[in-house]
Write a protein that holds these residues in place. Structure first.
Motif, PDB file in Angstrom:
ATOM      1  N   LYS A 143       3.750   9.488  -7.539  1.00  0.00           N
ATOM      2  CA  LYS A 143       2.869   8.474  -8.100  1.00  0.00           C
ATOM      3  C   LYS A 143       3.308   7.093  -7.612  1.00  0.00           C
ATOM      4  O   LYS A 143       4.484   6.754  -7.635  1.00  0.00           O
ATOM      5  N   VAL A 144       2.333   6.321  -7.160  1.00  0.00           N
ATOM      6  CA  VAL A 144       2.565   4.943  -6.737  1.00  0.00           C
ATOM      7  C   VAL A 144       1.640   4.066  -7.564  1.00  0.00           C
ATOM      8  O   VAL A 144       0.425   4.235  -7.543  1.00  0.00           O
ATOM      9  N   LEU A 145       2.222   3.154  -8.307  1.00  0.00           N
ATOM     10  CA  LEU A 145       1.451   2.210  -9.114  1.00  0.00           C
ATOM     11  C   LEU A 145       1.498   0.870  -8.402  1.00  0.00           C
ATOM     12  O   LEU A 145       2.574   0.310  -8.181  1.00  0.00           O
ATOM     13  N   SER A 158       0.820  -1.211   0.000  1.00  0.00           N
ATOM     14  CA  SER A 158       0.000   0.000   0.000  1.00  0.00           C
ATOM     15  C   SER A 158       0.853   1.260   0.000  1.00  0.00           C
ATOM     16  O   SER A 158       1.858   1.346   0.697  1.00  0.00           O
ATOM     17  N   GLY A 159       0.431   2.256  -0.750  1.00  0.00           N
ATOM     18  CA  GLY A 159       1.071   3.556  -0.740  1.00  0.00           C
ATOM     19  C   GLY A 159       0.990   4.221   0.622  1.00  0.00           C
ATOM     20  O   GLY A 159       1.827   5.038   0.982  1.00  0.00           O
ATOM     21  N   ILE A 160      -0.014   3.859   1.400  1.00  0.00           N
ATOM     22  CA  ILE A 160      -0.160   4.404   2.751  1.00  0.00           C
ATOM     23  C   ILE A 160       1.055   4.022   3.591  1.00  0.00           C
ATOM     24  O   ILE A 160       1.598   4.836   4.312  1.00  0.00           O
ATOM     25  N   LEU A 161       1.508   2.781   3.473  1.00  0.00           N
ATOM     26  CA  LEU A 161       2.681   2.353   4.223  1.00  0.00           C
ATOM     27  C   LEU A 161       3.896   3.164   3.817  1.00  0.00           C
ATOM     28  O   LEU A 161       4.737   3.496   4.638  1.00  0.00           O
ATOM     29  N   MET A 162       4.001   3.494   2.533  1.00  0.00           N
ATOM     30  CA  MET A 162       5.106   4.283   2.051  1.00  0.00           C
ATOM     31  C   MET A 162       5.087   5.673   2.661  1.00  0.00           C
ATOM     32  O   MET A 162       6.117   6.200   3.068  1.00  0.00           O
ATOM     33  N   GLU A 163       3.921   6.276   2.741  1.00  0.00           N
ATOM     34  CA  GLU A 163       3.793   7.608   3.321  1.00  0.00           C
ATOM     35  C   GLU A 163       4.211   7.604   4.784  1.00  0.00           C
ATOM     36  O   GLU A 163       4.805   8.565   5.260  1.00  0.00           O
ATOM     37  N   GLU A 164       3.904   6.522   5.486  1.00  0.00           N
ATOM     38  CA  GLU A 164       4.286   6.439   6.889  1.00  0.00           C
ATOM     39  C   GLU A 164       5.796   6.348   7.036  1.00  0.00           C
ATOM     40  O   GLU A 164       6.368   6.879   7.974  1.00  0.00           O
ATOM     41  N   LYS A 165       6.467   5.689   6.094  1.00  0.00           N
ATOM     42  CA  LYS A 165       7.917   5.565   6.157  1.00  0.00           C
ATOM     43  C   LYS A 165       8.607   6.878   5.830  1.00  0.00           C
ATOM     44  O   LYS A 165       9.623   7.206   6.412  1.00  0.00           O
ATOM     45  N   ASP A 166       8.078   7.619   4.848  1.00  0.00           N
ATOM     46  CA  ASP A 166       8.698   8.876   4.455  1.00  0.00           C
ATOM     47  C   ASP A 166       7.651   9.789   3.842  1.00  0.00           C
ATOM     48  O   ASP A 166       7.336   9.673   2.666  1.00  0.00           O
ATOM     49  N   ARG A 210      -0.103  -0.753 -20.115  1.00  0.00           N
ATOM     50  CA  ARG A 210      -0.626   0.494 -20.691  1.00  0.00           C
ATOM     51  C   ARG A 210      -0.792   1.556 -19.599  1.00  0.00           C
ATOM     52  O   ARG A 210      -0.518   2.731 -19.826  1.00  0.00           O
ATOM     53  N   ASP A 211      -1.220   1.144 -18.406  1.00  0.00           N
ATOM     54  CA  ASP A 211      -1.343   2.083 -17.294  1.00  0.00           C
ATOM     55  C   ASP A 211       0.025   2.642 -16.898  1.00  0.00           C
ATOM     56  O   ASP A 211       0.158   3.828 -16.600  1.00  0.00           O
ATOM     57  N   LEU A 212       1.034   1.787 -16.916  1.00  0.00           N
ATOM     58  CA  LEU A 212       2.394   2.227 -16.610  1.00  0.00           C
ATOM     59  C   LEU A 212       2.832   3.295 -17.603  1.00  0.00           C
ATOM     60  O   LEU A 212       3.311   4.357 -17.207  1.00  0.00           O
ATOM     61  N   ILE A 213       2.676   3.020 -18.881  1.00  0.00           N
ATOM     62  CA  ILE A 213       3.101   3.955 -19.916  1.00  0.00           C
ATOM     63  C   ILE A 213       2.340   5.276 -19.770  1.00  0.00           C
ATOM     64  O   ILE A 213       2.936   6.358 -19.856  1.00  0.00           O
ATOM     65  N   ASP A 214       1.039   5.204 -19.556  1.00  0.00           N
ATOM     66  CA  ASP A 214       0.239   6.428 -19.386  1.00  0.00           C
ATOM     67  C   ASP A 214       0.740   7.268 -18.216  1.00  0.00           C
ATOM     68  O   ASP A 214       0.875   8.487 -18.327  1.00  0.00           O
ATOM     69  N   GLU A 215       1.010   6.611 -17.092  1.00  0.00           N
ATOM     70  CA  GLU A 215       1.466   7.339 -15.903  1.00  0.00           C
ATOM     71  C   GLU A 215       2.871   7.926 -16.105  1.00  0.00           C
ATOM     72  O   GLU A 215       3.142   9.061 -15.686  1.00  0.00           O
TER      73      GLU A 215
END
Length: 118
Positions: free
Chosen positions: A98-100, A83-91, A107-112
């Motif tokens: 952007k967190v995928l 989860s991106g939430i865990l990342m936010e807690e770390k830093d 295709r989502d990767l390329i778009d982002e």
């Protein structure tokens, strides 16, 4: 076209991500872990660091900090099975990046990536 540093410890995923990004017109240098990616940062300037969050040797958050220290204007995008939430807690300094989340469609990767570098 952007110069992208891809750091991903899964060999198969790294291969497919690299191939998809190159087919989209980007120049990609890939690394199997954060330590290898950090070494690459010392001799090449990138527009974007695309990194897995959890890797052996050096994780994606630590790699992103190092990249930003040397190149403050570098873009960063994270890919993770966590989860991106865990990342936010770390830093919290990376909470706006952007967190995928895995699994994702190429295709989502390329778009982002295109949104970030434009």
């Amino acid at each position: 076209m952007a110069d992208i540093l891809l750091a991903e410890d899964d060999d198969n995923l790294r291969f497919y991500l690299c191939r998809a990004l190159e087919r989209a017109g980007h120049h990609v240098i890939s690394a199997a872990n954060g330590l290898e990616a950090e070494e690459t940062l010392s001799f090449h300037r990138f527009d974007l660091v695309l990194t897995d969050v959890v890797m052996p040797e050096k994780g994606g958050l630590e790699l992103a900090k190092i990249a930003r220290f040397h190149h403050p204007d570098i873009k960063v995008m994270f890919i993770t099975g966590f989860s991106g939430i865990l990342m936010e807690e770390k830093d919290p300094s990376f909470k706006s990046e952007k967190v995928l989340s895995k699994p994702f469609h190429l295709r989502d990767l390329i778009d982002e990536v295109n949104k970030i570098i434009l």
